[in-house]
Enzyme design. Structure first.
Site, mmCIF file in Angstrom:
data_model
loop_
_atom_site.group_PDB
_atom_site.id
_atom_site.type_symbol
_atom_site.label_atom_id
_atom_site.label_comp_id
_atom_site.label_asym_id
_atom_site.label_seq_id
_atom_site.Cartn_x
_atom_site.Cartn_y
_atom_site.Cartn_z
ATOM 1 N N TRP A 3 -10.956 -42.000 19.066
ATOM 2 C CA TRP A 3 -10.696 -40.790 19.852
ATOM 3 C C TRP A 3 -9.637 -39.910 19.204
ATOM 4 O O TRP A 3 -8.632 -40.418 18.695
ATOM 5 C CB TRP A 3 -10.214 -41.203 21.236
ATOM 6 C CG TRP A 3 -9.489 -40.142 22.007
ATOM 7 C CD1 TRP A 3 -8.168 -39.820 21.903
ATOM 8 C CD2 TRP A 3 -10.040 -39.277 22.995
ATOM 9 N NE1 TRP A 3 -7.870 -38.797 22.780
ATOM 10 C CE2 TRP A 3 -8.992 -38.443 23.464
ATOM 11 C CE3 TRP A 3 -11.328 -39.122 23.549
ATOM 12 C CZ2 TRP A 3 -9.182 -37.482 24.450
ATOM 13 C CZ3 TRP A 3 -11.511 -38.158 24.531
ATOM 14 C CH2 TRP A 3 -10.442 -37.349 24.972
ATOM 15 N N ASP A 30 -5.142 -33.510 20.686
ATOM 16 C CA ASP A 30 -4.355 -32.422 20.076
ATOM 17 C C ASP A 30 -4.025 -32.544 18.577
ATOM 18 O O ASP A 30 -3.618 -33.618 18.116
ATOM 19 C CB ASP A 30 -2.985 -32.318 20.748
ATOM 20 C CG ASP A 30 -3.032 -32.394 22.240
ATOM 21 O OD1 ASP A 30 -4.137 -32.382 22.806
ATOM 22 O OD2 ASP A 30 -1.958 -32.480 22.849
ATOM 23 N N GLN A 55 -3.454 -36.608 17.942
ATOM 24 C CA GLN A 55 -3.414 -37.592 19.015
ATOM 25 C C GLN A 55 -4.614 -38.508 18.821
ATOM 26 O O GLN A 55 -5.759 -38.033 18.713
ATOM 27 C CB GLN A 55 -3.461 -36.880 20.372
ATOM 28 C CG GLN A 55 -2.179 -36.143 20.704
ATOM 29 C CD GLN A 55 -1.061 -37.116 21.046
ATOM 30 O OE1 GLN A 55 -0.986 -37.629 22.148
ATOM 31 N NE2 GLN A 55 -0.174 -37.377 20.086
ATOM 32 N N PHE A 72 3.076 -39.190 22.071
ATOM 33 C CA PHE A 72 2.364 -37.971 22.442
ATOM 34 C C PHE A 72 2.618 -36.870 21.408
ATOM 35 O O PHE A 72 3.303 -37.071 20.405
ATOM 36 C CB PHE A 72 2.800 -37.517 23.838
ATOM 37 C CG PHE A 72 2.054 -38.207 24.966
ATOM 38 C CD1 PHE A 72 1.376 -39.407 24.764
ATOM 39 C CD2 PHE A 72 2.024 -37.644 26.254
ATOM 40 C CE1 PHE A 72 0.688 -40.033 25.803
ATOM 41 C CE2 PHE A 72 1.337 -38.260 27.294
ATOM 42 C CZ PHE A 72 0.669 -39.457 27.074
ATOM 43 N N ARG A 107 7.318 -32.491 27.284
ATOM 44 C CA ARG A 107 6.593 -32.989 26.102
ATOM 45 C C ARG A 107 6.176 -31.900 25.124
ATOM 46 O O ARG A 107 6.236 -30.724 25.408
ATOM 47 C CB ARG A 107 5.352 -33.760 26.555
ATOM 48 C CG ARG A 107 4.362 -32.962 27.402
ATOM 49 C CD ARG A 107 3.170 -33.860 27.780
ATOM 50 N NE ARG A 107 2.285 -33.201 28.730
ATOM 51 C CZ ARG A 107 2.426 -33.259 30.054
ATOM 52 N NH1 ARG A 107 3.411 -33.945 30.599
ATOM 53 N NH2 ARG A 107 1.585 -32.611 30.837
ATOM 54 N N TRP A 143 -10.553 -31.016 28.517
ATOM 55 C CA TRP A 143 -10.210 -32.259 29.209
ATOM 56 C C TRP A 143 -11.187 -32.627 30.317
ATOM 57 O O TRP A 143 -11.338 -33.799 30.648
ATOM 58 C CB TRP A 143 -8.788 -32.176 29.778
ATOM 59 C CG TRP A 143 -7.745 -32.509 28.755
ATOM 60 C CD1 TRP A 143 -6.828 -31.660 28.212
ATOM 61 C CD2 TRP A 143 -7.521 -33.788 28.129
ATOM 62 N NE1 TRP A 143 -6.048 -32.326 27.292
ATOM 63 C CE2 TRP A 143 -6.447 -33.628 27.223
ATOM 64 C CE3 TRP A 143 -8.120 -35.040 28.244
ATOM 65 C CZ2 TRP A 143 -5.965 -34.684 26.438
ATOM 66 C CZ3 TRP A 143 -7.639 -36.083 27.466
ATOM 67 C CH2 TRP A 143 -6.582 -35.904 26.588
HETATM 68 C C1 FRU Z 1 -2.460 -32.057 25.797
HETATM 69 C C2 FRU Z 1 -1.738 -33.348 26.081
HETATM 70 C C3 FRU Z 1 -0.272 -33.211 25.658
HETATM 71 C C4 FRU Z 1 0.116 -34.630 25.419
HETATM 72 C C5 FRU Z 1 -1.134 -35.219 24.834
HETATM 73 C C6 FRU Z 1 -1.356 -36.655 25.181
HETATM 74 O O1 FRU Z 1 -3.794 -32.175 25.500
HETATM 75 O O2 FRU Z 1 -1.847 -33.678 27.432
HETATM 76 O O3 FRU Z 1 0.517 -32.540 26.607
HETATM 77 O O4 FRU Z 1 1.195 -34.721 24.546
HETATM 78 O O5 FRU Z 1 -2.207 -34.442 25.314
HETATM 79 O O6 FRU Z 1 -2.402 -37.199 24.421
#
Ligand code: FRU
Length: 498
Positions: free
Chosen positions: A36, A39, A55, A98, A167, A306
């Site tokens: 997976w 970001d 990510q 994150f 974050r 999302w």
């Molecule tokens: C955005 C998010 C960020 C976070 C990350 C977690 O898509 O929610 O705010 O750091 O994804 O995977």
């Protein structure tokens, strides 16, 4: 020292990568090495190469404990995977590393700042995630988390700031050599705000001010900020959660927002002047930019959304691709995006037609394919006799198609992937109000870029962009045109191949 958790992730990705055939990935868009991706993180130019981290949950095609995946490129189109850079292996980030960013230190080291997530569990079974900002230093392959992590935590936050929604730090270096970073946060009003922190050396950080406040105008929590100067303006990119629609500008759910205004570097004052969507399509989120060595500001976003990214079959080997790199500019106070110019080098097989009359359905010799770069210019065949509708259909066979249609009387451009094999009751269409005044006269220019599973539409030289992904079989490679009324169309089309 590389932790056991990171070592396992590196071994896993190296083995499992071999089971994903190249033809099942996009060609020139970066996709997850395995499992997976969400970001883009740490987008930077370091030691002669572009670095992109992301990510990453290597073990599953669904979101899970976040690692940082890593890839490098010379031209942002040919990517080479490097071993995963970060794993959730410390107390302060055990529930995820994150999103975050990267800069180059004066001594030649690469500095990453990311959000560490640690869940605190209560006796009644509830839990709460604490988010802090952490650093790791490295050489472009291996990164070591610094000893005094986290470098920003609850005690650095002004009163009323959430410690659970804190974050996605994005760092940059100012002309005077000091460091800044913007971080997304939720203030007491429950919406979003962007906090600015500064540092003399990149390691010791302190709160400076609130750079921008949502005040419940655009969704709630503001994620993934990026801030830079471009063409004499301050530009703040944000990805808000929980948006309500506003006309055709913003849609429901997670969206993208660009605030453009004036910025005074001496006082760090940003005064908003205009707001707009960054992408008007279905699948684009959390974009991050890099300043290229030649001065271009280049943006890449996560090509997903999302609300739909978890609906795929469990056996799907991977999920997650990045958008095309886009060159940014500010024109007449608005953000403009153009496909990275290096893409031109991937073109071959030019096919061109001028003044093609489109009335009803037509297809054109030599116009097909799932990896294509196609520029269309439309106008009414007879001046003043404005057609009702124009459509271009692609990724098409007897069963499937994705389409882009334009209704000049309304000025609406629509992307539609309803017939792209989806079996879920989710969003398949999105509309965009074309801002150019000539749209209502039936004049429109679109550049459409296809790469196996995605379409990115650059409208009127990048004044607006619409992005969507779809997963039909590659044999559905037809392209056809339709008009209700008569359109005169110019078309230049190339095949794209890495
Ligand atoms: C955005 C998010 C960020 C976070 C990350 C977690 O898509 O929610 O705010 O750091 O994804 O995977």
């Amino acid at each position: 020292m590389i932790s056991q958790t990171l070592r396992e992730a590196r071994k896993f990705e190296e083995t499992v990568e071999k089971t994903i055939p190249g033809a099942e990935r996009p060609d020139f868009h970066l996709s997850t090495r395995v499992g997976w991706m969400n970001d883009p993180n740490g987008f930077s130019f370091y030691n002669g190469k572009y670095h992109m981290f992301y990510q990453y949950h290597p073990y599953d095609s669904h979101w899970g404990p976040m690692h940082w995946g890593h890839a490098v490129s010379d031209d942002l189109l040919h990517w080479e995977y490097l071993p995963a850079a970060l794993a959730p292996d410390e107390i302060y980030d055990r529930d995820g590393c994150f999103s975050g960013s990267a800069i180059v230190l004066p001594d030649g080291r690469h500095l990453l700042m990311y959000t560490g997530v640690q869940k605190e569990k209560f006796k009644n079974g509830d839990s709460n995630a604490i988010q802090t900002q952490c650093l790791a230093v490295g050489d472009g392959v291996d990164y070591e988390k610094v000893e005094n992590n986290p470098v920003l935590d609850t005690k650095d936050l002004p009163d009323g700031c959430s410690r659970s929604d804190f974050r996605d730090p994005k760092m940059w270096r100012k002309k005077d050599g000091t460091y800044c970073c913007v971080v997304g946060n939720r203030p007491a009003d429950g919406s979003g705000q962007i906090l600015l922190f500064t540092s003399r050396d990149g390691f010791a950080w302190s709160f400076k001010k609130v750079l921008a406040e949502n005040k419940n105008r655009f969704g709630r929590m503001w994620e993934c900020p990026d801030f830079f100067e471009l063409d004499g303006k301050g530009v703040l990119l944000i990805s808000p959660q929980d948006m309500l629609p506003q006309g055709f500008e913003y849609h429901n759910g997670n969206g993208t927002l660009c605030l453009i205004g004036s910025y005074d570097e001496d006082t760090d004052t940003f005064i908003e002047e205009k707001d707009q969507s960054i992408d008007y399509g279905i699948d684009f989120y959390a974009p991050q930019t890099v300043l290229a060595p030649d001065g271009r500001r280049i943006m890449i976003g996560w090509m997903q959304n999302w609300d739909t990214c978890n609906l795929h079959a469990p056996e799907r080997a991977w999920l997650g691709q990045m958008s095309l790199p886009r060159e940014l500019s500010v024109k007449n106070g608005k953000l403009c995006q153009k496909p990275l110019r290096e893409l031109d080098a991937l073109r071959s097989g030019r096919v061109e037609y001028r003044n093609v009359p489109v009335c009803g359905n037509i297809s054109l010799e030599g116009i097909k394919g799932r990896k294509a770069d196609m520029e269309l210019s439309l106008r009414p065949k007879e001046k003043g006799d404005i057609y009702q509708k124009f459509a271009v259909r692609f990724a098409q066979d007897e069963n499937y198609q994705t389409s882009l249609s334009f209704r000049p009387h309304e000025g609406i451009l629509k992307i539609d992937r309803k017939f792209s094999g989806s079996r879920r009751a989710i969003i398949h269409q999105r509309r965009c109000l074309v801002s150019a005044p000539n749209a209502k006269k039936g004049e429109l220019k679109v550049r459409i870029i296809l790469d196996r599973f995605s379409v990115e539409v650059f409208v009127n030289d990048g004044e607006q962009v619409m992005t969507a992904v779809f997963y039909t079989d590659q044999t559905a490679d037809g392209i056809s045109f339709f008009a209700d009324g008569t359109v005169s169309m110019d078309i230049v089309k190339y095949d794209l191949c890495r």
